[in-house]
Scaffold this active site. Structure first.
Site, short mmCIF file in Angstrom:
data_model
loop_
_atom_site.label_atom_id
_atom_site.label_comp_id
_atom_site.label_asym_id
_atom_site.label_seq_id
_atom_site.Cartn_x
_atom_site.Cartn_y
_atom_site.Cartn_z
N ASP A 308 9.86 6.03 9.66
CA ASP A 308 9.48 5.81 8.35
C ASP A 308 9.80 4.56 7.67
OD1 ASP A 308 7.73 6.78 5.73
OD2 ASP A 308 9.28 6.55 5.57
N GLU A 378 8.21 1.92 11.13
CA GLU A 378 6.23 1.90 9.93
C GLU A 378 7.33 0.23 9.13
OE1 GLU A 378 4.57 3.07 5.80
OE2 GLU A 378 6.90 3.34 6.31
#
Ligand code: GLC
Ligand code: MG
Length: 686
Positions: A308, A378
């Site tokens: 993330d 990401e």
């Protein structure tokens, strides 16, 4: 002959039966003697043996003959020659086998791994399936629905965070990385889910958040009290409590990314919510903690991580102001991510080294056959696509298997043929050669593509997703064409939408639509679901669409099947054929493979007739294998007049050995070049 008899008697009997015996024995004893005697004696023995051979040519080998007789016979041409032939035959065959093996290995293209072959399906656990009726989805719920993936031939499932969390950012604020939040179940539920997934041949990808924790995490509590071990676990700096802005940095969710902490009497950095303090990843102890956590889940057997917000992992230690996009804007109005160039808070030097370190840990756990651990990162880098490409690593140093490709999320900005081509090409023309592409059209942070691009394009978008080269990602519900729900300010759950409902990510997080029953089958026990169910659920749901061959779901299943069974889709060339205001057209072909595929997708606002007569590699007549408008399946078009309606996508299969890519190299890409030998059905490097 009995062994009880003495030697003399044995010899006598043998000599009577076999006249060659005595001489051979004599010769044998001479030979024995010669082994300890002179060269002369050896010569004499040889002469004697030859003489014996001449003399007893009629004597046949017999069982139990002594070694001298055996030698005598075995040196004769009738035994020696076949023996030597056999020997050289074995040598030649072994060498040939080794050569063939080496050639096959050298000529074989690398095998595809599981994450090349299957789409990655994103489950947002709050919204997928609620097994206990509290209105929020959970791990047991996911377990109940595993057959949905198998039905669609999807083998990899990424589950958004289910760690223990105060849920300020619905799980992206982690209080304990080693525990499951009670809302989702417990560790046993997780372990059972993982076992069940592996039993069914499914891979589980965890979400991992290396940039920040919750402000309720034990580390943060120890850090704010200046515990000697933890005091530098977060990014702290002195600041004025009355004006806690040590610099102009802003949070992704808006306003200053600094908050004053009364306990410690300093400001801490948070690139997201104030309840999500940024970890200080310049501290080696923190990096080690992250590695330990990665190992913890790899030990449990998870198949990979979605990392993330990686671009935020490091910040410049000097904490200088970032340059304003509009230098004339009054500083107090600089409050959003778009007001600054993020020179000091994103993509800092050292970031990739850290990810490579994480990757190396994952590689340690990837050695067992079939246990490859996958990493996807990401990072939204917008127009700085080269920054995204860095996450692929280098030819020598691996990083993520691929960074998420978010560019197709921009399709709704200008839904048209040439825009689709432009977005696809942003990735293809910037991707380092030999790397594997991937495509995302939706996730828990972006409006659903069915709403933003428009319902009529849903099927065409899925068609494109599943026929482009590389790994498709499917956000839950995209396979049935789910759309955003409407949210009023009072219904807002997402902190990002608390002040401005238009920024809320709730619309794309509504419960999965399983059937036409109460709450769309998301749960049955309660009237409440954490977000409202979309009103379309009676027709847009898995059960109804499973029964309808022409549904979005059935088309998804068909296309995913085609993609995984037809080599040109997995291993072949990808070539642009045409793009105009309406149509985006490309083909997939593999050298040596007779069947090739042409896709014609109408992203325009009205019907279109496409003339591909200039494409001489295509046959004149083209038969539609599959259209998103089922009435057009099997329709035959002249290549000069291919008709499509707005939102219609065609998959055309044609047979030819004339390839497109050699004549148009600038329009074509292939990740790992391979050719097909149709007669034996094998792939080879070419
Ligand atoms: C990622 C997640 C998003 C979350 C943020 C902070 O961008 O996708 O949902 O809010 O990280 O963790
Ligand atoms: Mg950070």
């Amino acid at each position: 002959m009995s062994f009880k008899k003495n030697n003399g008697q044995m010899e006598l009997e043998e000599t009577i039966r076999n006249p060659g015996y005595k001489d051979a024995v004599d010769g044998g004893s001479a030979a024995d003697a010669s082994s300890s005697g002179t060269g002369e004696r050896r010569d004499a023995t040889a002469v004697k043996l030859d003489a014996a051979a001449d003399e007893y040519t009629q004597v046949k080998p017999y069982a139990g003959m002594p070694k001298e007789v055996l030698l005598l016979h075995s040196s004769r041409a009738r035994y020696r020659v076949p023996r030597e032939i056999l020997f050289w035959l074995i040598v030649c065959c072994t060498l040939a086998l080794v050569a063939v093996t080496i050639t096959i290995i050298a000529l074989s293209p690398p095998c595809l791994r599981w994450w090349h072959i299957t789409p990655v399906y994103q489950v947002y656990p709050r919204s997928f399936k609620d097994s206990d009726g509290d209105g929020v989805g959970d791990l047991k719920g996911i377990k109940e629905k595993l057959d949905h993936f198998l039905d669609l031939n999807i083998k990899a499932v990424w589950i958004s965070p289910f760690y223990r969390s105060p849920m300020k950012d619905f799980g992206y604020d982690v209080e304990d990385f080693r525990d499951v939040d009670p809302l989702f179940g417990n560790m046993q539920d997780f372990e059972e889910l993982l076992v069940e997934m592996h039993n069914k041949g499914l891979k589980l990808i965890m979400d991992f958040i290396p940039n920040h924790t919750s402000d309720r995490h034990r580390w943060f509590n120890l850090s704010r009290t200046r515990d000697p071990q933890y005091k530098d676990y977060y990014v702290w700096t002195d600041c004025d409590p009355a004006f806690p802005k040590p610099n102009n940095w802003v949070s992704i969710f808006g306003n200053s990314s600094w908050t004053y902490d009364e306990v410690r009497g300093q400001c801490y950095l948070h690139q997201f919510l104030k309840e999500q303090p940024d970890l200080n990843l310049r501290n080696p102890d923190v990096v080690q903690e992250i590695i330990d956590l990665i190992s913890f889940w790899l030990e449990k057997g998870v198949d990979g991580f979605r990392m993330d917000a990686v671009k935020h992992m490091l910040e410049a230690a000097h904490l200088r102001d970032e340059p304003q996009v509009d230098p004339d804007k009054p500083p107090e109005l600089v409050t959003t991510e778009w007001d600054l160039y993020h020179d000091y808070t994103t993509s800092q030097v050292g970031l990739h080294d850290m990810l490579r370190e994480f990757r190396a840990v994952m590689d340690d756990y990837s050695r067992e056959p079939g246990r490859y651990r996958f990493m996807v990162t990401e990072s939204y880098d917008y127009e700085e696509v080269d920054k995204t490409m860095m996450y692929y690593g280098t030819p020598l140093i691996k990083e993520s298997d691929f960074p998420f490709n978010f560019y197709l999320l921009d399709l709704p900005q200008n839904t048209s043929g040439w825009w689709a081509k432009h977005l696809v090409d942003l990735w293809m023309s910037n991707m380092p050669s030999g790397k594997w592409p991937n495509w995302v059209v939706g996730n828990h942070d972006r409006p659903r593509i069915g709403s933003s691009a428009g319902r009529i394009y849903v099927r065409a978008i899925n068609l494109m997703l599943l026929t482009l080269p590389g790994t498709p990602t499917t956000y839950y519900g995209e396979e049935i064409g789910m759309e955003n729900i409407n949210i009023t300010q009072s219904q807002v759950q997402d902190p990002a939408g608390k002040y401005n409902v238009s920024l809320s990510r709730d619309p794309e997080r509504s419960p999965m639509q399983w059937n036409s029953e109460k709450n769309a089958g998301f749960n049955t026990q309660t009237n409440n679901t954490w977000l409202p169910v979309h009103p379309s659920y009676e027709t847009v749901n898995v059960e109804v669409q499973n029964k309808d061959e022409g549904s979005v779901l059935s088309q998804y299943r068909f296309l995913n099947g085609l993609r995984q069974s037809e080599l040109p889709f997995l291993r072949g060339w990808f070539c642009y054929v045409l793009s105009d205001t309406n149509v985006f057209s490309y083909l997939r072909e593999l050298d040596g493979h007779k069947e090739a595929y042409l896709m014609v997708i109408n992203f325009g606002r009205g019907p279109s007739t496409t003339d591909l007569s200039a494409v001489k590699e295509l046959p004149d007549e083209l038969r539609v294998l599959m259209s998103t408008n089922t009435a057009n399946n099997q329709k035959v078009f002249q290549k000069s007049r291919i008709q499509t309606e707005a939102g219609e996508g065609l998959v055309i299969r044609y047979s030819t050995y004339t390839r497109f890519h050699p004549n148009h190299p600038a329009q074509c890409y292939v990740s790992e070049k391979a050719c097909y030998l149709e007669t034996v059905g094998i792939l080879y490097k070419c």
